[in-house]
Scaffold this motif. Structure first.
Motif, short mmCIF file in Angstrom:
data_model
loop_
_atom_site.label_atom_id
_atom_site.label_comp_id
_atom_site.label_asym_id
_atom_site.label_seq_id
_atom_site.Cartn_x
_atom_site.Cartn_y
_atom_site.Cartn_z
N ARG A 212 -1.96 -1.24 10.69
CA ARG A 212 -3.25 -2.53 10.05
C ARG A 212 -3.04 -2.86 9.42
O ARG A 212 -2.04 -3.62 9.96
CB ARG A 212 -4.76 -1.62 9.02
CG ARG A 212 -3.29 -1.37 8.22
CD ARG A 212 -3.89 -0.83 6.74
NE ARG A 212 -3.89 0.81 6.41
CZ ARG A 212 -5.30 1.63 5.45
NH1 ARG A 212 -5.89 0.52 4.88
NH2 ARG A 212 -4.98 3.33 5.41
N GLY B 276 4.48 -1.51 3.72
CA GLY B 276 4.32 -2.81 2.25
C GLY B 276 3.28 -1.81 1.41
O GLY B 276 2.57 -2.08 1.96
N SER C 222 8.04 -12.14 0.72
CA SER C 222 6.71 -12.44 -0.25
C SER C 222 7.37 -13.36 -1.35
O SER C 222 8.35 -13.62 -1.74
CB SER C 222 5.45 -11.52 -1.02
OG SER C 222 5.13 -11.86 -2.01
N TYR D 258 5.95 -4.98 -7.79
CA TYR D 258 5.85 -5.89 -6.69
C TYR D 258 6.97 -6.53 -6.38
O TYR D 258 7.76 -6.92 -4.87
CB TYR D 258 4.81 -6.03 -6.24
CG TYR D 258 4.83 -6.95 -4.69
CD1 TYR D 258 4.47 -5.81 -3.83
CD2 TYR D 258 3.81 -7.94 -4.52
CE1 TYR D 258 4.12 -6.46 -1.90
CE2 TYR D 258 4.04 -8.49 -2.98
CZ TYR D 258 3.68 -7.92 -1.64
OH TYR D 258 3.78 -8.36 -0.42
N LYS E 79 10.14 -7.08 -3.77
CA LYS E 79 10.74 -8.22 -2.82
C LYS E 79 11.68 -8.56 -2.70
O LYS E 79 12.24 -9.90 -2.37
CB LYS E 79 8.80 -9.16 -2.06
CG LYS E 79 7.98 -8.44 -2.05
CD LYS E 79 7.96 -8.26 -0.52
CE LYS E 79 6.76 -7.07 0.27
NZ LYS E 79 6.89 -6.69 1.36
N GLY F 31 2.17 -15.61 3.60
CA GLY F 31 0.56 -16.36 2.30
C GLY F 31 -0.30 -15.86 1.79
O GLY F 31 -0.36 -14.06 2.38
N ALA F 32 -1.84 -15.84 1.73
CA ALA F 32 -2.66 -14.83 1.20
C ALA F 32 -3.51 -14.36 2.36
O ALA F 32 -4.24 -15.64 3.11
CB ALA F 32 -3.86 -16.04 0.11
N VAL F 33 -3.06 -13.01 2.89
CA VAL F 33 -4.02 -12.76 4.35
C VAL F 33 -5.31 -11.91 3.87
O VAL F 33 -4.72 -10.85 2.68
CB VAL F 33 -2.81 -11.66 4.79
CG1 VAL F 33 -3.75 -12.03 6.54
CG2 VAL F 33 -1.38 -12.89 4.98
N1 LIG Z 1 -2.05 -9.57 2.48
C1 LIG Z 1 -1.08 -10.69 1.81
O1 LIG Z 1 -1.60 -11.24 1.55
C2 LIG Z 1 0.43 -10.58 2.01
C3 LIG Z 1 1.45 -11.15 1.25
C4 LIG Z 1 2.28 -11.78 1.17
C5 LIG Z 1 3.30 -10.63 2.28
N2 LIG Z 1 2.46 -9.71 2.12
C6 LIG Z 1 3.16 -8.57 2.95
O2 LIG Z 1 2.68 -7.82 4.32
C7 LIG Z 1 2.90 -6.99 4.73
C8 LIG Z 1 1.96 -6.36 4.99
O3 LIG Z 1 0.70 -6.08 4.29
P1 LIG Z 1 -0.65 -6.17 4.57
O4 LIG Z 1 -0.66 -7.11 4.05
O5 LIG Z 1 -1.26 -6.25 5.81
O6 LIG Z 1 -1.46 -5.22 3.36
P2 LIG Z 1 -1.94 -3.44 4.82
O7 LIG Z 1 -3.14 -3.85 5.50
O8 LIG Z 1 -2.15 -2.85 3.20
O9 LIG Z 1 -1.08 -2.74 5.18
C9 LIG Z 1 -0.36 -2.34 4.82
C10 LIG Z 1 1.11 -1.74 5.82
O10 LIG Z 1 2.14 -0.93 5.72
C11 LIG Z 1 2.38 0.47 5.76
N3 LIG Z 1 3.21 1.93 4.44
C12 LIG Z 1 2.65 1.85 3.19
N4 LIG Z 1 2.96 2.82 2.78
C13 LIG Z 1 4.01 2.94 4.34
C14 LIG Z 1 4.77 4.14 3.86
N5 LIG Z 1 5.07 4.69 3.27
N6 LIG Z 1 5.55 3.97 5.31
C15 LIG Z 1 5.10 3.98 5.84
N7 LIG Z 1 4.76 3.04 6.08
C16 LIG Z 1 3.49 2.60 5.46
C17 LIG Z 1 0.59 1.13 5.50
O11 LIG Z 1 0.08 2.43 6.51
P3 LIG Z 1 -1.08 2.76 6.04
O12 LIG Z 1 -1.69 3.36 6.88
O13 LIG Z 1 -0.24 4.29 6.27
O14 LIG Z 1 -1.20 2.52 4.26
C18 LIG Z 1 -0.38 -0.19 6.31
O15 LIG Z 1 0.87 -0.01 8.01
C19 LIG Z 1 3.35 -5.80 3.75
O16 LIG Z 1 4.60 -5.76 3.48
C20 LIG Z 1 2.97 -6.82 1.89
O17 LIG Z 1 3.78 -7.01 0.76
C21 LIG Z 1 0.99 -9.27 2.13
#
Ligand SMILES: NC(=O)c1ccc[n+]([C@@H]2O[C@H](COP(=O)([O-])OP(=O)(O)OC[C@H]3O[C@@H](n4cnc5c(N)ncnc54)[C@H](OP(=O)(O)O)[C@@H]3O)[C@@H](O)[C@H]2O)c1
Length: 358
Positions: A53, A130, A199, A228, A232, A262-264
């Motif tokens: 996802r 994450g 991040s 968090y 990071k 960034g903010a996603v």
């Molecule tokens: N969204 C933002 O604005 C943003 C900004 C800066 C950085 N990030 C970074 O982007 C990355 C992706 O996050 P996202 O925004 O796409 O969030 P997300 O939609 O919550 O996706 C997180 C992913 O990590 C997986 N995950 C969580 N715990 C896990 C575990 N124990 N083992 C294996 N997989 C695990 C989740 O799997 P499940 O579906 O099984 O939970 C999911 O596939 C993260 O590292 C996050 O810190 C995001």
């Protein structure tokens, strides 16, 4: 109790993060990083963690669309994600899915064992998975979940892949293993890449608490953003050290880059309290980027030919810039490397490679 009281001080970190995310988005007028049509991955194997996802799904889909053989490393959502990536990427690349739970270090070991037994040679690794837990949760290995998932398990995963030759290199070969003859590899496989989804929050994190690193302690929603950010900072610092170690004598054996997307608009805030969730979801939908746009800096680092020969880059959305100076400090990097190796050893997962000595 008014809304102000409800939000403060319990959620001030989260609100600040949300506001910075929106501001960042509005301020950034630099052109998006894009890949050229020639930035193809035909014949290459790519691995994406957390691919079921959010950003991971968008990254994996584009890597497959560009001809890569993509391994979706997921804790949940198999086989649905296989179907989605195959459908959305067209017939260009091939896709497989494997189970990986970063909250369980044995799962990490099994995952690498399986790759090694299959003779996998991975060219592009995207450490994307994450988590932002709403409170401290202990994993079965005894660590805090955000500490383990966002940092320590990644350190084990990558080091084992290097030790087992799943990521081709000569530096991390475990004692007694056959050194890899890199001249035997076709040109395009010589310099694999590791890209970490990090991040900007690594910048404002508190200093690494070396004295009690990995020691589980209780914290609640109020500290979620700070915890968090620290996780990071840890992965940024460790990745910068990894980049140095994988560049023996100046020659890049494996490139290591990090990126903040960034903010996603994803499910990253899924554990936010129920009473703010509707407003938060609406704000994220309105102001945050779709995942396809958020994936671009990561894809750029993973697949751009223009970056051949480079390592240690940090990209924040559209620009390459220095990471936080403390995360780039070789002395702090070396201390963190040793501390992570000790924690893994204590948890029954000792690193095997000579690279633990620098
Ligand atoms: N969204 C933002 O604005 C943003 C900004 C800066 C950085 N990030 C970074 O982007 C990355 C992706 O996050 P996202 O925004 O796409 O969030 P997300 O939609 O919550 O996706 C997180 C992913 O990590 C997986 N995950 C969580 N715990 C896990 C575990 N124990 N083992 C294996 N997989 C695990 C989740 O799997 P499940 O579906 O099984 O939970 C999911 O596939 C993260 O590292 C996050 O810190 C995001």
């Amino acid at each position: 109790m008014g809304l102000r009281d409800l939000l403060r001080p319990r959620h001030d970190g989260a609100l600040r993060a949300l506001a910075f995310g929106i501001l960042d988005r509005l301020r950034d007028d630099a052109p998006e990083l894009t890949l050229d049509v020639g930035d193809r991955l035909d014949g290459r194997t790519c691995l994406v963690t957390g691919a079921n996802r959010g950003l991971g799904l968008a990254i994996a889909t584009e890597l497959a669309r560009r001809g890569g053989h993509v391994i979706l490393a997921c804790r949940s959502g198999i086989p649905e994600v296989l179907d989605v990536v195959r459908r959305q990427s067209g017939s260009s690349g091939t896709v497989e899915a494997m189970h990986l739970d970063l909250g369980d270090l044995d799962s990490v070991e099994r995952f690498v064992d399986e790759l090694a037994e299959d003779g996998a040679c991975v060219d592009v690794v995207v450490l994307n998975a994450g988590v932002v837990p709403k409170e401290a949760r202990r994993t079965k290995d005894g660590f805090d979940e955000s500490f383990q998932v966002n940092f320590l398990a990644d350190a084990l995963l990558v080091t084992r892949m290097l030790e087992r030759g799943v990521i081709a290199n000569t530096v991390f070969a475990a004692p007694g293993s056959e050194p890899l003859d890199r001249d035997d590899l076709p040109d395009e496989r010589r310099v694999p890449r590791i890209v970490v989804v990090s991040s900007e929050s690594h910048r404002s994190a508190r200093p690494i608490p070396f004295g009690r690193l990995g020691v589980f302690h209780r914290w609640s929603m109020r500290q979620a953003v700070a915890e968090y950010g620290l996780s990071k900072r840890l992965i940024e610092t460790w990745s910068a050290e990894l980049a140095r170690r994988l560049r023996p004598h100046g020659e890049v054996e494996v490139a290591v880059h990090t990126a903040c997307p960034g903010a996603v608009n994803t499910d990253i805030a899924r554990e936010a309290p129920a009473f703010v969730k509707p407003a938060l979801d609406a704000t994220m939908r309105a102001f945050f980027k779709p995942t396809e746009a958020g994936a671009r800096p990561v894809l750029h680092l993973a697949a751009s030919r223009a970056l051949e020969g480079r390592t240690g880059l940090y990209v924040h959305v559209t620009r390459t810039k220095p990471r936080c100076p403390k995360a780039d400090d070789p002395e702090i990097g070396r201390r963190l490397w040793d501390a992570a190796a000790r924690l893994l050893e204590g948890a029954g997962h000792p690193l095997l490679s000579r690279s633990t000595e620098r």
